[in-house]
Design a protein around this motif. Sequence first.
Motif, PDB file in Angstrom:
ATOM      1  N   PHE A  31       3.671  13.602   6.606  1.00 58.55           N
ATOM      2  CA  PHE A  31       2.359  13.156   7.047  1.00 58.55           C
ATOM      3  C   PHE A  31       2.437  11.733   7.590  1.00 58.55           C
ATOM      4  O   PHE A  31       1.813  11.402   8.596  1.00 58.55           O
ATOM      5  CB  PHE A  31       1.348  13.256   5.902  1.00 58.55           C
ATOM      6  N   GLY A  32       3.223  10.873   6.927  1.00 56.44           N
ATOM      7  CA  GLY A  32       3.391   9.497   7.393  1.00 56.44           C
ATOM      8  C   GLY A  32       3.986   9.434   8.789  1.00 56.44           C
ATOM      9  O   GLY A  32       3.536   8.662   9.634  1.00 56.44           O
ATOM     10  N   VAL A  33       4.986  10.259   9.048  1.00 56.40           N
ATOM     11  CA  VAL A  33       5.570  10.311  10.389  1.00 56.40           C
ATOM     12  C   VAL A  33       4.533  10.817  11.383  1.00 56.40           C
ATOM     13  O   VAL A  33       4.424  10.305  12.505  1.00 56.40           O
ATOM     14  CB  VAL A  33       6.841  11.181  10.391  1.00 56.40           C
ATOM     15  N   GLY A  34       3.733  11.786  10.967  1.00 53.28           N
ATOM     16  CA  GLY A  34       2.675  12.290  11.842  1.00 53.28           C
ATOM     17  C   GLY A  34       1.612  11.251  12.142  1.00 53.28           C
ATOM     18  O   GLY A  34       1.128  11.154  13.268  1.00 53.28           O
ATOM     19  N   THR A  35       1.268  10.427  11.141  1.00 57.36           N
ATOM     20  CA  THR A  35       0.218   9.426  11.364  1.00 57.36           C
ATOM     21  C   THR A  35       0.660   8.332  12.323  1.00 57.36           C
ATOM     22  O   THR A  35      -0.184   7.665  12.923  1.00 57.36           O
ATOM     23  CB  THR A  35      -0.248   8.777  10.042  1.00 57.36           C
ATOM     24  N   VAL A  36       1.947   8.147  12.481  1.00 55.67           N
ATOM     25  CA  VAL A  36       2.424   7.115  13.411  1.00 55.67           C
ATOM     26  C   VAL A  36       2.144   7.519  14.861  1.00 55.67           C
ATOM     27  O   VAL A  36       2.122   6.668  15.749  1.00 55.67           O
ATOM     28  CB  VAL A  36       3.920   6.806  13.165  1.00 55.67           C
ATOM     29  N   LEU A  37       1.865   8.788  15.090  1.00 55.16           N
ATOM     30  CA  LEU A  37       1.524   9.232  16.444  1.00 55.16           C
ATOM     31  C   LEU A  37       0.207   8.618  16.922  1.00 55.16           C
ATOM     32  O   LEU A  37       0.043   8.371  18.122  1.00 55.16           O
ATOM     33  CB  LEU A  37       1.447  10.754  16.506  1.00 55.16           C
ATOM     34  N   LEU A  38      -0.716   8.378  16.012  1.00 60.63           N
ATOM     35  CA  LEU A  38      -2.008   7.803  16.414  1.00 60.63           C
ATOM     36  C   LEU A  38      -1.860   6.434  17.078  1.00 60.63           C
ATOM     37  O   LEU A  38      -2.391   6.226  18.168  1.00 60.63           O
ATOM     38  CB  LEU A  38      -2.970   7.763  15.236  1.00 60.63           C
ATOM     39  N   PRO A  39      -1.144   5.493  16.459  1.00 61.68           N
ATOM     40  CA  PRO A  39      -0.972   4.240  17.197  1.00 61.68           C
ATOM     41  C   PRO A  39      -0.128   4.421  18.459  1.00 61.68           C
ATOM     42  O   PRO A  39      -0.399   3.780  19.479  1.00 61.68           O
ATOM     43  CB  PRO A  39      -0.280   3.304  16.202  1.00 61.68           C
ATOM     44  N   PHE A  40       0.875   5.285  18.419  1.00 60.44           N
ATOM     45  CA  PHE A  40       1.738   5.479  19.588  1.00 60.44           C
ATOM     46  C   PHE A  40       0.976   6.008  20.799  1.00 60.44           C
ATOM     47  O   PHE A  40       1.196   5.545  21.913  1.00 60.44           O
ATOM     48  CB  PHE A  40       2.874   6.443  19.263  1.00 60.44           C
ATOM     49  N   VAL A  41       0.092   6.983  20.590  1.00 58.15           N
ATOM     50  CA  VAL A  41      -0.554   7.626  21.748  1.00 58.15           C
ATOM     51  C   VAL A  41      -2.014   7.199  21.967  1.00 58.15           C
ATOM     52  O   VAL A  41      -2.567   7.493  23.021  1.00 58.15           O
ATOM     53  CB  VAL A  41      -0.465   9.171  21.680  1.00 58.15           C
ATOM     54  N   ILE A  42      -2.611   6.515  21.000  1.00 56.67           N
ATOM     55  CA  ILE A  42      -4.000   6.067  21.185  1.00 56.67           C
ATOM     56  C   ILE A  42      -4.081   4.542  21.228  1.00 56.67           C
ATOM     57  O   ILE A  42      -4.525   3.967  22.215  1.00 56.67           O
ATOM     58  CB  ILE A  42      -4.921   6.636  20.079  1.00 56.67           C
TER      59      ILE A  42
END
Length: 194
Positions: A108-119
């Motif tokens: 989940f932590g790795v998945g949550t890093v997508l939010l700053p990366f793409v938004i």
Amino acid sequence: MSTEASYFLGAAVVGLGATLFMDLWALFLKRVFSIPSANYCMVGRWLRHMLDGTFMHASIAASSQKRLECTVGWVAHYAIGAVFAVTLVVLVSGGWLMRPTLLPAVLFGVGTVLLPFVIMHPSFGLGIAASRIPNPTQARLRSLSAHGIRDRAVCMRGWRELCAAGSCLTKRATGMAFAPRFDLARLNWTRSRR
């Protein structure tokens, strides 16, 4: 309080504690290794500009300052940490708080890093996954590290809550010959063989 409400409240508290742990880790890295930490004032500036209808910036640092941007940024940082923890519990089940495992937290932590990366990064003018800054790999690794630390803390905090509730960690779960057990009735630490 219903079981579901207690799971949500517990998850939010765990998320707040994990976010604090993440910030302490960032402070350690800054003091010991001179690694700069995230500037949550920029998050506040971004959010405050949204009220004016501006969602994308050529450079968030060059955008006009907003009143209370630092306060808004820090409050948002902790609120997002609580929301992430609640989302994790919703995805894996409320019972996970009583018997947390590391794998769902890390994934989940790795998945949550997508939010700053793409938004957030593109909205701040940094490009996708900070691709427009001089050293994007360093920024990406810092984000992965921070989110990984936070979600390991979610898991550790879950284990702490498990002990505080009086349940015992087993040798199978921890690999320890003796597992700590907190006995609320006697208010002291005991050691139990499992």
